[in-house]
Design an enzyme around this catalytic site. Structure first.
Site, PDB file in Angstrom:
ATOM      1  N   THR A 119       0.858  -1.188   0.000  1.00 44.00           N
ATOM      2  CA  THR A 119       0.000   0.000   0.000  1.00 44.00           C
ATOM      3  C   THR A 119       0.892   1.235   0.000  1.00 44.00           C
ATOM      4  O   THR A 119       1.609   1.486   0.961  1.00 44.00           O
ATOM      5  CB  THR A 119      -0.914  -0.015   1.248  1.00 44.00           C
ATOM      6  OG1 THR A 119      -1.745  -1.177   1.173  1.00 44.00           O
ATOM      7  CG2 THR A 119      -1.786   1.223   1.316  1.00 44.00           C
TER       8      THR A 119
ATOM      9  N   LYS B 268      -0.182   4.525   9.524  1.00 47.71           N
ATOM     10  CA  LYS B 268       0.409   4.705   8.196  1.00 47.71           C
ATOM     11  C   LYS B 268      -0.662   4.892   7.124  1.00 47.71           C
ATOM     12  O   LYS B 268      -0.612   5.856   6.342  1.00 47.71           O
ATOM     13  CB  LYS B 268       1.268   3.473   7.851  1.00 47.71           C
ATOM     14  CG  LYS B 268       1.742   3.411   6.402  1.00 47.71           C
ATOM     15  CD  LYS B 268       2.676   2.231   6.147  1.00 47.71           C
ATOM     16  CE  LYS B 268       2.037   1.028   5.480  1.00 47.71           C
ATOM     17  NZ  LYS B 268       1.659   1.179   4.080  1.00 47.71           N
TER      18      LYS B 268
ATOM     19  N   LYS C 267      -7.014   1.664  -3.476  1.00 48.34           N
ATOM     20  CA  LYS C 267      -6.645   1.080  -2.183  1.00 48.34           C
ATOM     21  C   LYS C 267      -6.688   2.139  -1.085  1.00 48.34           C
ATOM     22  O   LYS C 267      -7.099   1.872   0.047  1.00 48.34           O
ATOM     23  CB  LYS C 267      -5.251   0.437  -2.266  1.00 48.34           C
ATOM     24  CG  LYS C 267      -4.707  -0.110  -0.943  1.00 48.34           C
ATOM     25  CD  LYS C 267      -5.456  -1.338  -0.439  1.00 48.34           C
ATOM     26  CE  LYS C 267      -5.178  -1.679   1.015  1.00 48.34           C
ATOM     27  NZ  LYS C 267      -3.918  -2.344   1.279  1.00 48.34           N
TER      28      LYS C 267
END
Lengths: 294, 294
Positions: free
Chosen positions: B98, B242, B174
């Protein structure tokens, strides 16, 4: 208490009229009342009787069901409107509207002080659930008060949850339900707005994220309507202005911070403030559109 | 391109090692690499070969898969680490971590400028999906680049979504996925905290709201772990520190406001800041517990 046959149903809006219709079909003798003559005409059409006052509906009924807009209306109807007095002693009053828990507790105490029973019984499932008789009913009252009313719950809902013995507890659970629903609708709108700003096709976003770990019931239900320009109104923006407002009042009352609900409420308030209070609640997307130029 | 048989797999953490194991079981010749010797030992145990450098793994491979922590690691491995040079010309590199969409675009351009192909291919489904080979893979690259890699996707995932032709588009999708996942986890925690503060049994809340219009995939998955005091770690708090950080960076980059994601991020950041970064992400509930004394 004798078996229930006659039901006074007060509040015949989008939810109430559908619930009253189910009770008629289940064989109950329903006497409806609403402040709006149009609403009264609707229920006559499907076989309910109408009364010309709330107290008139309650007189001689075995049970009173309230599906009014808010706690203030419930209070007005029950006390100054004379419904409690008109209902026979020992008979139950079901409050099924979404109301603040502490007002539900207060109303319950006053009703019980006058020798009538009280059941705090908000629902979830919307107009579709009301129409199909598949509502989830959250009920708070002692078991002995609930038991005789079971045939009424069975006509209206697919699931009855006994939240606790104290009126107000079911209202609290409904409030927590609305916290999640409101945040999830706004989150879906936020996702579409970011996706659009980043030049992703929102239909692809709905297709992929509606069935991934990112999905919510609201994403699947409201998402398609967010992609229509003028969707049919299933539930209005102003319902969440009210219900997330109720979440914030409840949280403030309990001295609890609910930062996501506070932000979601702002987005519904702003949507209503631009004149879209009666639009479908999926149109909270338009506040993101206004903010982000999407 | 010839049929794929040999795969260099770089990044053997919780996700990568499970994905590499699936590729071994599907009959591919997997050469793994990770900076951690422990991670290298794990993959040897299930039949992968290990290389002593990332470039060593890539040399002679038909394809390189990267499942490293972030874009900085991907960049380091590909360029200063010599992976692009070591891989044969015309061969594809799959970035499955990601990462921010604009960094993915940059990396893709540099890789393609050196005559190798690039596929932006992040996944959703977590370690459970990696283990079972049921990941959703979002891929952005021209169809002609994707087609020969299909057997690899089939070994890893249950669903392949072709988001578009331009690397970065799948990373964006995503990112939108993570916006919803992060908000939904925090919203579930907010709901439990309010319920607890109002003296409702959180197990009842989960039972009722996990199957109502208030439900989300995350509510059903993380909710039960929010009710455990020391739940097993399925995905860590720091992953959402994150990933929601990446959502905010992406939105800032696109000049889009994402107020719910910003609040949710704060809650994960604070949870990590109190020393719980490695705890299960359901433990964002503890930030609400700290705030509200629940």
């Amino acid at each position: 208490m004798d078996a229930l046959s006659s039901i006074a149903f007060i509040g015949l809006g989008a939810m109430g009229r559908r619930m009253a219709a189910r009770l008629v079909r289940a064989g109950f003798d329903v006497i409806g009342y609403d402040v709006s003559p149009e609403a009264r005409d609707v229920v006559t059409a499907f076989g309910a009787t109408v009364a010309l006052s709330a107290a008139g509906a309650a007189r001689g009924a075995d049970i009173v069901i309230l599906m009014v807009v808010n706690a203030a209306q419930a209070e007005a109807v029950l006390f100054s409107g004379g419904v409690v007095e008109a209902l026979g002693e020992g008979r139950p009053i079901l409050l099924m509207s979404t109301c603040p828990a502490w007002l539900v507790s207060d109303i319950a105490e006053r009703v019980m002080a006058q020798g009538r029973q009280f059941i705090d019984a908000p629902v979830s499932g919307g107009t579709a659930g009301a129409e199909a008789g598949t509502l989830t009913i959250m009920a708070a009252a002692p078991q002995a008060v609930l038991d005789p009313v079971r045939p009424v719950f069975e006509a209206l809902g697919a699931k009855l949850v006994h939240v606790g013995d104290r009126p107000g507890q079911a209202a609290t659970l409904k409030t927590v339900n609305q916290l999640l629903c409101g945040i999830h609708i706004a989150a879906a709108a936020e996702a579409f707005s970011l996706a659009t700003k980043c030049e992703l096709d929102p239909h692809l976003v709905l297709d992929v994220l509606g069935s991934s770990a990112a999905s919510s019931w609201m994403m699947k239900d409201r998402g398609p309507r967010m992609l229509e320009s003028e969707p049919a109104v299933s539930s209005a923006v102003d319902i969440f202005v009210k219900d997330l407002g109720l979440v914030l009042d409840t949280a403030r009352n309990a001295k609890a911070a609910v930062p996501l609900a506070a932000i979601a409420h702002q987005l519904f308030v702003a949507t209503s403030g631009r004149g879209l209070g009666s639009a479908d609640d999926s149109q909270v997307l338009r506040s993101y559109a206004a903010l982000n130029g999407t």
